[in-house]
Design an enzyme around this catalytic site. Structure first.
Site, PDB file in Angstrom:
ATOM      1  N   ASP A   7       0.762  -1.197   0.460  1.00 46.89           N
ATOM      2  CA  ASP A   7      -0.356   0.189  -0.436  1.00 46.89           C
ATOM      3  C   ASP A   7       0.605   1.087   0.371  1.00 46.89           C
ATOM      4  O   ASP A   7       1.822   1.463   0.979  1.00 46.89           O
ATOM      5  CB  ASP A   7      -1.303   0.246   1.142  1.00 46.89           C
ATOM      6  N   LEU A   9       0.114   4.548   0.747  1.00 47.97           N
ATOM      7  CA  LEU A   9      -0.375   4.851   2.146  1.00 47.97           C
ATOM      8  C   LEU A   9      -0.529   6.638   1.573  1.00 47.97           C
ATOM      9  O   LEU A   9      -0.147   7.581   2.353  1.00 47.97           O
ATOM     10  CB  LEU A   9       0.289   4.792   3.273  1.00 47.97           C
ATOM     11  N   GLU A  58      -7.312   5.121  -7.083  1.00 42.95           N
ATOM     12  CA  GLU A  58      -7.740   6.152  -7.137  1.00 42.95           C
ATOM     13  C   GLU A  58      -9.163   5.664  -7.184  1.00 42.95           C
ATOM     14  O   GLU A  58      -9.713   5.142  -8.265  1.00 42.95           O
ATOM     15  CB  GLU A  58      -7.686   7.132  -7.862  1.00 42.95           C
ATOM     16  N   THR A 108     -15.138  -2.365 -11.879  1.00 45.85           N
ATOM     17  CA  THR A 108     -16.424  -1.532 -10.893  1.00 45.85           C
ATOM     18  C   THR A 108     -17.270  -1.511 -12.235  1.00 45.85           C
ATOM     19  O   THR A 108     -16.842  -1.466 -13.118  1.00 45.85           O
ATOM     20  CB  THR A 108     -15.925  -0.352 -10.642  1.00 45.85           C
ATOM     21  N   ASP A 109     -18.396  -1.568 -11.362  1.00 47.37           N
ATOM     22  CA  ASP A 109     -19.750  -1.258 -12.358  1.00 47.37           C
ATOM     23  C   ASP A 109     -19.839  -0.295 -13.481  1.00 47.37           C
ATOM     24  O   ASP A 109     -20.150  -0.027 -13.986  1.00 47.37           O
ATOM     25  CB  ASP A 109     -21.496  -1.608 -11.645  1.00 47.37           C
ATOM     26  N   GLU A 110     -19.117   1.082 -12.798  1.00 52.38           N
ATOM     27  CA  GLU A 110     -18.964   2.103 -13.751  1.00 52.38           C
ATOM     28  C   GLU A 110     -18.301   1.889 -14.891  1.00 52.38           C
ATOM     29  O   GLU A 110     -18.790   2.479 -15.643  1.00 52.38           O
ATOM     30  CB  GLU A 110     -18.138   3.344 -12.338  1.00 52.38           C
ATOM     31  N   TYR A 134     -12.626   8.710 -13.842  1.00 49.40           N
ATOM     32  CA  TYR A 134     -12.666   7.085 -12.691  1.00 49.40           C
ATOM     33  C   TYR A 134     -13.061   6.297 -13.897  1.00 49.40           C
ATOM     34  O   TYR A 134     -11.836   5.354 -13.950  1.00 49.40           O
ATOM     35  CB  TYR A 134     -13.270   7.718 -11.786  1.00 49.40           C
ATOM     36  N   LYS A 138     -10.122   2.891 -15.210  1.00 41.93           N
ATOM     37  CA  LYS A 138     -10.688   1.668 -15.020  1.00 41.93           C
ATOM     38  C   LYS A 138     -10.736   0.684 -15.567  1.00 41.93           C
ATOM     39  O   LYS A 138     -10.686  -0.734 -15.757  1.00 41.93           O
ATOM     40  CB  LYS A 138     -12.035   1.106 -13.322  1.00 41.93           C
TER      41      LYS A 138
HETATM   42  O1  DAU Z   1     -20.368   1.858  -8.676  1.00 46.36           O
HETATM   43  C1  DAU Z   1     -18.865   1.863  -8.206  1.00 46.36           C
HETATM   44  C2  DAU Z   1     -18.424   2.849  -7.729  1.00 46.36           C
HETATM   45  O2  DAU Z   1     -19.165   3.773  -6.665  1.00 46.36           O
HETATM   46  C3  DAU Z   1     -16.600   2.486  -6.746  1.00 46.36           C
HETATM   47  O3  DAU Z   1     -16.417   2.126  -8.016  1.00 46.36           O
HETATM   48  C4  DAU Z   1     -16.021   3.637  -6.588  1.00 46.36           C
HETATM   49  O4  DAU Z   1     -15.037   3.742  -6.418  1.00 46.36           O
HETATM   50  C5  DAU Z   1     -16.867   4.750  -5.836  1.00 46.36           C
HETATM   51  O5  DAU Z   1     -16.296   5.711  -5.212  1.00 46.36           O
HETATM   52  C6  DAU Z   1     -18.112   4.258  -5.586  1.00 46.36           C
HETATM   53  O6  DAU Z   1     -18.533   5.911  -6.350  1.00 46.36           O
HETATM   54  P1  DAU Z   1     -20.282   6.377  -6.697  1.00 46.36           P
HETATM   55  O7  DAU Z   1     -19.935   7.835  -7.086  1.00 46.36           O
HETATM   56  O8  DAU Z   1     -21.463   5.829  -7.042  1.00 46.36           O
HETATM   57  O9  DAU Z   1     -19.441   6.543  -4.962  1.00 46.36           O
HETATM   58  P2  DAU Z   1     -19.763   8.438  -3.703  1.00 46.36           P
HETATM   59  O10 DAU Z   1     -20.078   7.877  -2.605  1.00 46.36           O
HETATM   60  O11 DAU Z   1     -19.327   8.958  -4.630  1.00 46.36           O
HETATM   61  O12 DAU Z   1     -21.385   8.688  -4.255  1.00 46.36           O
HETATM   62  C7  DAU Z   1     -22.393   7.762  -4.106  1.00 46.36           C
HETATM   63  C8  DAU Z   1     -23.939   8.428  -4.830  1.00 46.36           C
HETATM   64  O13 DAU Z   1     -24.228   9.468  -3.929  1.00 46.36           O
HETATM   65  C9  DAU Z   1     -24.068   9.048  -6.107  1.00 46.36           C
HETATM   66  O14 DAU Z   1     -24.948   9.424  -7.076  1.00 46.36           O
HETATM   67  C10 DAU Z   1     -23.319  10.268  -5.901  1.00 46.36           C
HETATM   68  C11 DAU Z   1     -24.239  10.991  -4.944  1.00 46.36           C
HETATM   69  N1  DAU Z   1     -23.326  11.911  -3.643  1.00 46.36           N
HETATM   70  C12 DAU Z   1     -22.079  11.546  -3.009  1.00 46.36           C
HETATM   71  C13 DAU Z   1     -21.456  11.963  -1.990  1.00 46.36           C
HETATM   72  C14 DAU Z   1     -19.598  11.929  -1.626  1.00 46.36           C
HETATM   73  C15 DAU Z   1     -23.712  12.884  -3.185  1.00 46.36           C
HETATM   74  O15 DAU Z   1     -25.423  12.967  -3.322  1.00 46.36           O
HETATM   75  N2  DAU Z   1     -22.987  13.358  -2.035  1.00 46.36           N
HETATM   76  C16 DAU Z   1     -22.124  13.464  -1.571  1.00 46.36           C
HETATM   77  O16 DAU Z   1     -21.330  14.325  -0.677  1.00 46.36           O
END
Ligand code: DAU
Length: 334
Positions: A7, A9, A58, A108-110, A134, A138
């Protein structure tokens, strides 16, 4: 099995995460980067590495929007460097039989893009259409891994997983960010209309899937992993608020929901993700053990029970700088 945990870190890595390992004698921590080819070659040689489980990445979409360069480096160049180390040690130097080695890549599913309402969930056959830097990084790394299998015969597997949640998650992701902000009575930022949909999976269920693929999945295959829990973001945020109303009521007696703050949307925000995990269920017998209701409750409890972990993360200057950069300048919309 002995695990060598490499890692770099960087901001989201922390030795705090390694304090409660069940069998510490089977674990060795190594501080280093997957970008350092000579270092990696030396590690393969020194520890006779036969299996790689490649989690290093990342991973935060918002960070990739504000600074894509690091994502290209770590996710694409880093994966290439790790693949090269494996190819050299396993194939060119012929240190193991192919059946003794495995390069498992966590993805990831993204990579599949975004779904419209009612569209069917993604399968392993769905074409890639990544939207954020991102996701594109990936997708590129997945293609590199596959190409090393096809061209050099590197025994690989890939898993593409949906959104994880659970203990030890760095509080830049939605669920831990909302839990910690709510505990500290800070605004709870919801992007856009909060109706985006993710497919939430408890981290333990993700790990059990990876273990199954490593031990039982055929080389050269990929598996989709998903939780089949798909509420809108707003429902997740409200559920966390309601749990905290019970577990840790606010000093002024008001509901945590009052802290919800709609803010300007993420650029290019994917609307909906949904994974079809039928293949891993059918072929390897995997199924998730946590449902979202219990999983969220346990996760809130974990953050409440680990103030020392939260404090260590919160103290990081980089984390404070990130919160200021991503949220302080984000326009409030309601
Ligand atoms: O789908 C798998 C992916 O899920 C992983 O590959 C990524 O590494 C991981 O970060 C995650 O991506 P998302 O963009 O879906 O996750 P995040 O937690 O950033 O956001 C989840 C949902 O919540 C997204 O629709 C954005 C929304 N959100 C996120 C944050 C941080 C908010 O509404 N407010 C926020 O402050």
């Amino acid at each position: 099995v002995h695990v060598f945990n490499l890692d770099a870190l960087t901001y989201a890595g922390s030795l705090e995460n390694l304090k409660e390992l069940p069998s510490p004698e089977r674990h060795t921590f190594i501080n280093g980067s997957i970008l350092d080819q000579e270092f990696l070659n030396g590690l393969f040689q020194k520890h006779q590495i036969d299996t790689v489980v490649h989690f290093a990445a990342e991973s935060h979409v918002d960070r990739s929007i504000l600074g894509p360069g690091q994502f290209v480096q770590t996710n694409i160049v880093g994966t290439f460097t790790l693949l090269e180390a494996a190819r050299k040690f396993w194939i060119q130097e012929n240190n193991f039989q192919p059946s003794q080695t495995r390069f498992h890549h966590i993805s990831t599913d993204e990579v599949f893009g975004s779904l419209a309402p009612g569209e069917p969930a993604w399968t392993e056959e769905t074409s890639y259409a990544p939207n954020s830097p991102y996701a594109a990084s990936k997708a590129a790394s997945d293609h590199l891994v596959r190409s090393y299998g096809h061209t050099y015969g590197l025994p690989y597997t890939i898993t593409n997983c949906s959104n994880n949640y659970g203990p030890y998650q760095f509080p830049e992701k939605l669920i831990p960010l909302i839990i910690l902000n709510a505990i500290e009575e800070k605004p709870l930022p919801v992007y856009g209309d909060g109706q985006q949909v993710r497919d939430w999976l408890h981290v333990d269920d993700h790990c059990s899937a990876i273990h199954l693929v490593l031990t039982k999945g055929a080389a050269g295959t990929t598996f989709n992993i998903g939780g089949e829990n798909q509420p809108a973001n707003m429902t997740i945020v409200e559920t966390i608020c309601d749990i905290l109303d019970e577990q840790k009521p606010r000093a002024n007696g008001a509901a945590h929901r009052e802290l919800i703050q709609f803010v300007k949307d993420r650029p290019g925000h994917d609307r909906r993700y949904a994974m079809d995990a039928g293949k891993i269920r059918r072929e390897l017998g995997w199924h998730p053990r946590h449902n979202l209701t219990d999983g969220l409750l346990n996760t809130v409890d974990w953050y409440l029970a680990h103030p020392e972990w939260v404090l260590a993360i919160r103290k990081q200057l980089e984390y404070q700088a990130w919160l200021a950069k991503n949220y302080d300048t984000r326009e409030k919309t309601a």
